[in-house]
Design a protein around this motif. Structure first.
Motif, PDB file in Angstrom:
ATOM      1  N   ARG A  58       0.827  -1.200   0.000  1.00 63.09           N
ATOM      2  CA  ARG A  58       0.000   0.000   0.000  1.00 63.09           C
ATOM      3  C   ARG A  58       0.868   1.259   0.000  1.00 63.09           C
ATOM      4  NH1 ARG A  58      -4.954  -1.340   4.290  1.00 63.09           N
ATOM      5  NH2 ARG A  58      -5.522  -3.362   3.380  1.00 63.09           N
ATOM      6  N   GLU A  59       0.247   2.373  -0.385  1.00 59.87           N
ATOM      7  CA  GLU A  59       0.927   3.664  -0.393  1.00 59.87           C
ATOM      8  C   GLU A  59       0.343   4.547   0.706  1.00 59.87           C
ATOM      9  OE1 GLU A  59       0.443   5.220  -4.297  1.00 59.87           O
ATOM     10  OE2 GLU A  59       1.839   3.794  -5.222  1.00 59.87           O
ATOM     11  N   TYR A  60       1.211   5.315   1.344  1.00 59.51           N
ATOM     12  CA  TYR A  60       0.796   6.124   2.491  1.00 59.51           C
ATOM     13  C   TYR A  60       1.245   7.571   2.317  1.00 59.51           C
ATOM     14  CZ  TYR A  60      -0.242   1.656   4.586  1.00 59.51           C
ATOM     15  OH  TYR A  60      -0.771   0.411   4.821  1.00 59.51           O
ATOM     16  N   SER A  61       0.437   8.462   2.842  1.00 62.54           N
ATOM     17  CA  SER A  61       0.755   9.886   2.771  1.00 62.54           C
ATOM     18  C   SER A  61       0.248  10.565   4.036  1.00 62.54           C
ATOM     19  CB  SER A  61       0.140  10.536   1.525  1.00 62.54           C
ATOM     20  OG  SER A  61      -1.267  10.367   1.534  1.00 62.54           O
ATOM     21  N   ILE A  62       0.738  11.787   4.255  1.00 63.00           N
ATOM     22  CA  ILE A  62       0.331  12.564   5.423  1.00 63.00           C
ATOM     23  C   ILE A  62      -0.226  13.899   4.967  1.00 63.00           C
ATOM     24  CG2 ILE A  62       2.580  13.668   5.790  1.00 63.00           C
ATOM     25  CD1 ILE A  62       2.106  13.279   8.799  1.00 63.00           C
ATOM     26  N   GLU A 100       0.937  18.392   2.190  1.00 60.99           N
ATOM     27  CA  GLU A 100       0.686  16.990   1.904  1.00 60.99           C
ATOM     28  C   GLU A 100       1.970  16.344   1.396  1.00 60.99           C
ATOM     29  OE1 GLU A 100      -2.545  16.696  -0.822  1.00 60.99           O
ATOM     30  OE2 GLU A 100      -4.077  17.165   0.696  1.00 60.99           O
ATOM     31  N   SER A 101       2.144  15.070   1.718  1.00 65.62           N
ATOM     32  CA  SER A 101       3.309  14.348   1.221  1.00 65.62           C
ATOM     33  C   SER A 101       2.933  13.549  -0.014  1.00 65.62           C
ATOM     34  CB  SER A 101       3.853  13.394   2.290  1.00 65.62           C
ATOM     35  OG  SER A 101       2.945  12.342   2.547  1.00 65.62           O
ATOM     36  N   LEU A 102       3.909  13.310  -0.873  1.00 67.12           N
ATOM     37  CA  LEU A 102       3.694  12.423  -2.003  1.00 67.12           C
ATOM     38  C   LEU A 102       3.499  11.002  -1.482  1.00 67.12           C
ATOM     39  CD1 LEU A 102       6.503  13.743  -4.387  1.00 67.12           C
ATOM     40  CD2 LEU A 102       4.059  14.354  -4.380  1.00 67.12           C
ATOM     41  N   PRO A 103       2.633  10.200  -2.091  1.00 66.54           N
ATOM     42  CA  PRO A 103       2.421   8.826  -1.617  1.00 66.54           C
ATOM     43  C   PRO A 103       3.724   8.034  -1.618  1.00 66.54           C
ATOM     44  CG  PRO A 103       0.717   9.453  -3.193  1.00 66.54           C
ATOM     45  CD  PRO A 103       1.768  10.522  -3.241  1.00 66.54           C
ATOM     46  N   ASP A 104       3.944   7.278  -0.551  1.00 66.10           N
ATOM     47  CA  ASP A 104       5.150   6.470  -0.425  1.00 66.10           C
ATOM     48  C   ASP A 104       4.733   5.005  -0.266  1.00 66.10           C
ATOM     49  OD1 ASP A 104       8.185   6.856  -0.086  1.00 66.10           O
ATOM     50  OD2 ASP A 104       7.712   5.478   1.546  1.00 66.10           O
ATOM     51  N   LYS A 105       5.251   4.145  -1.132  1.00 65.67           N
ATOM     52  CA  LYS A 105       4.845   2.742  -1.132  1.00 65.67           C
ATOM     53  C   LYS A 105       5.652   1.937  -0.127  1.00 65.67           C
ATOM     54  CE  LYS A 105       4.060  -1.213  -4.220  1.00 65.67           C
ATOM     55  NZ  LYS A 105       4.161  -1.702  -5.608  1.00 65.67           N
ATOM     56  N   MET A 106       4.963   1.067   0.617  1.00 65.06           N
ATOM     57  CA  MET A 106       5.625   0.172   1.555  1.00 65.06           C
ATOM     58  C   MET A 106       6.054  -1.090   0.816  1.00 65.06           C
ATOM     59  SD  MET A 106       4.359  -1.436   5.207  1.00 65.06           S
ATOM     60  CE  MET A 106       4.233   0.170   5.983  1.00 65.06           C
ATOM     61  N   ASN A 107       7.355  -1.247   0.635  1.00 63.20           N
ATOM     62  CA  ASN A 107       7.901  -2.393  -0.086  1.00 63.20           C
ATOM     63  C   ASN A 107       8.216  -3.547   0.860  1.00 63.20           C
ATOM     64  OD1 ASN A 107       7.913  -1.106  -2.658  1.00 63.20           O
ATOM     65  ND2 ASN A 107       9.762   0.013  -2.084  1.00 63.20           N
ATOM     66  N   GLU A 156       7.870  24.325   0.731  1.00 62.00           N
ATOM     67  CA  GLU A 156       7.957  22.913   1.078  1.00 62.00           C
ATOM     68  C   GLU A 156       8.394  22.789   2.527  1.00 62.00           C
ATOM     69  OE1 GLU A 156      12.493  21.859  -0.327  1.00 62.00           O
ATOM     70  OE2 GLU A 156      10.896  21.762  -1.830  1.00 62.00           O
ATOM     71  N   ALA A 157       8.157  21.605   3.099  1.00 61.72           N
ATOM     72  CA  ALA A 157       8.579  21.345   4.474  1.00 61.72           C
ATOM     73  C   ALA A 157       9.993  20.769   4.474  1.00 61.72           C
ATOM     74  CB  ALA A 157       7.607  20.388   5.148  1.00 61.72           C
ATOM     75  N   LEU A 158      10.540  20.573   5.647  1.00 63.27           N
ATOM     76  CA  LEU A 158      11.773  19.827   5.835  1.00 63.27           C
ATOM     77  C   LEU A 158      11.410  18.450   6.380  1.00 63.27           C
ATOM     78  CD1 LEU A 158      13.998  22.551   7.537  1.00 63.27           C
ATOM     79  CD2 LEU A 158      14.042  21.850   5.140  1.00 63.27           C
ATOM     80  N   GLY A 159      12.224  17.449   6.070  1.00 63.24           N
ATOM     81  CA  GLY A 159      11.946  16.104   6.553  1.00 63.24           C
ATOM     82  C   GLY A 159      11.319  15.247   5.472  1.00 63.24           C
ATOM     83  N   ILE A 160      10.924  14.051   5.872  1.00 61.04           N
ATOM     84  CA  ILE A 160      10.298  13.127   4.944  1.00 61.04           C
ATOM     85  C   ILE A 160       9.343  12.224   5.712  1.00 61.04           C
ATOM     86  CG2 ILE A 160      12.176  11.446   5.165  1.00 61.04           C
ATOM     87  CD1 ILE A 160      11.705  10.691   2.220  1.00 61.04           C
ATOM     88  N   PHE A 161       8.193  11.960   5.131  1.00 62.33           N
ATOM     89  CA  PHE A 161       7.264  10.984   5.676  1.00 62.33           C
ATOM     90  C   PHE A 161       7.274   9.781   4.739  1.00 62.33           C
ATOM     91  CE2 PHE A 161       3.173   8.877   5.927  1.00 62.33           C
ATOM     92  CZ  PHE A 161       3.035   8.696   7.293  1.00 62.33           C
ATOM     93  N   HIS A 162       7.580   8.591   5.287  1.00 62.42           N
ATOM     94  CA  HIS A 162       7.665   7.427   4.418  1.00 62.42           C
ATOM     95  C   HIS A 162       7.134   6.186   5.106  1.00 62.42           C
ATOM     96  CE1 HIS A 162      11.328   5.548   6.241  1.00 62.42           C
ATOM     97  NE2 HIS A 162      11.614   6.802   6.555  1.00 62.42           N
ATOM     98  N   ALA A 163       7.052   5.103   4.351  1.00 60.84           N
ATOM     99  CA  ALA A 163       6.500   3.836   4.840  1.00 60.84           C
ATOM    100  C   ALA A 163       7.567   2.755   4.737  1.00 60.84           C
ATOM    101  CB  ALA A 163       5.269   3.438   4.020  1.00 60.84           C
TER     102      ALA A 163
END
Length: 362
Positions: free
Chosen positions: A103-107, A118-125, A302-309
């Motif tokens: 699945r892909e996750y975003s914040i 909003e974050s770009l969708p990040d896929k959980m591999n 843009e923000a600083l940091g990264i939201f990922h899965a």
């Protein structure tokens, strides 16, 4: 006062799924900093919000902030509105949203001044597995010139036989404490036992055994197909645990987390790793900008940091006092509240410890 801006960026904290790394950045005042991720282990998960600001005389360079709302969503329509548990710290429910491989996750963050990030969708591999972890003793000198000892931690792991093998490894340490609150002393070492020494059923102690997390010296360790042969990673150096008197007095657990990354998350953490490794070097390599995946929806900033899965696999190695006894005996025996070698205190009052036993403790 003008100066560098230091921010603490995102990863996974043992208990809160967040880990912190200091990064120097030339960003202006009041830029939003986001720290958080979602994994496939049970929550709760945390997201931290702060503002990067210029250094002042008190070095107050980071300010946690409250937002109107913080929401984590997946690509199947599931979402959860996080609860603020302390200023700038947002948390999911224990039975709330949970990461699922594929699945892909975003914040989505709405600030109090109406901005929406909003974050770009990040896929959980998928993540592969950790085959083994092991350590080697190292000797070093402390500030007072005495010899100290530590454990250099390594891991062997497996990735996928096909496709990308983007991973980050993290070292975690947890230790068991045995305290003696009945020996607690007050002014000039007069007896003053803590009430919890005997406030349990039948006069039992409720603050004698605790568990605490250790701050293992580590950096982001990332790898990909350039460092893997037939899907196997060998002797990946993960971190360094100092052999301290109290943390190894009973039982210590060395742990390794192998976490999958998307391509975007891998590029981000690879740059972080390069920056940390190059700091202070005369041959410091040129660094690229840390690419965030979190943007203001109106395109203004843009923000600083990264939201990922990340999917996660864990491997643990338990060490009892007898396993390190020869080195442990060479450590200076410390005093604690007028007692030598024992902790004469409520165990919950030291090392950020808790009486809650980790669910997977052996």
């Amino acid at each position: 006062m003008r100066g560098s801006i230091i921010i603490v960026m995102v990863s996974i904290l043992l208990n809160s799924c967040v880990d912190r790394i200091s990064i120097e950045t030339p960003s202006p005042d009041s830029q939003l900093v986001v720290e958080g991720l979602i994994i496939d282990e049970p929550g709760p998960y945390q997201v931290m919000l702060s503002k990067a600001s210029r250094l002042d005389e008190n070095l107050n360079f980071r300010k946690y902030i409250t937002a109107k709302s913080v929401t984590i969503s997946d690509n199947l329509g599931n979402s959860e509105l996080l609860k603020e548990v302390s200023t700038g710290v947002y948390q999911t429910r224990e039975d709330g949203i949970r990461g699922v491989v594929g699945r892909e996750y975003s914040i989505r963050i709405e600030t109090v001044d109406g901005k929406i990030y909003e974050s770009l969708p990040d896929k959980m591999n998928p993540v592969g597995d950790v085959d083994s972890i092991y350590y080697e003793y190292e000797t070093y000198q402390s500030f007072d010139g005495t010899n100290r000892y530590g454990l250099r931690l390594y891991a062997d792991g497996r990735g996928l036989t096909s496709g990308n093998n983007f991973y980050i490894w993290k070292a975690v340490g947890t230790f068991q404490l045995e305290a003696y609150p009945q020996l607690h002393t007050a002014f000039q070492c007069a007896p003053a036992p803590r009430p919890c020494a005997s406030d349990g059923p039948n006069g039992s102690c409720t603050c004698c055994t605790c568990w605490a997390n250790d701050l293992i010296a580590s950096k982001p360790v990332v790898s990909d197909n350039r460092f893997v042969s037939n899907g196997v990673f060998k002797r990946v150096e993960i971190g360094f645990a100092s052999l301290d008197y109290y943390s190894f007095q009973v039982k210590y657990r060395l742990g390794v987390k192998q976490m999958s990354l998307s391509r975007a998350a891998f590029d981000y953490w690879k740059t972080v790793q390069s920056q940390i490794e190059g700091t202070g070097s005369l041959f410091q390599p040129p660094f690229g900008k840390l690419k965030t995946n979190i943007f203001n929806i109106d395109g203004s900033d843009e923000a600083l940091g990264i939201f990922h899965a990340s999917a996660v696999k864990n491997k643990y190695l338990y060490l009892r006092n007898a396993d390190v006894l020869d080195k442990w005996r060479q450590l200076t025996v410390p005093f604690w509240n007028c007692e030598r070698g024992v902790i004469a205190e409520d165990c919950r009052m030291i090392f950020g410890a808790t009486t809650t036993k980790p669910a997977d403790w052996e």
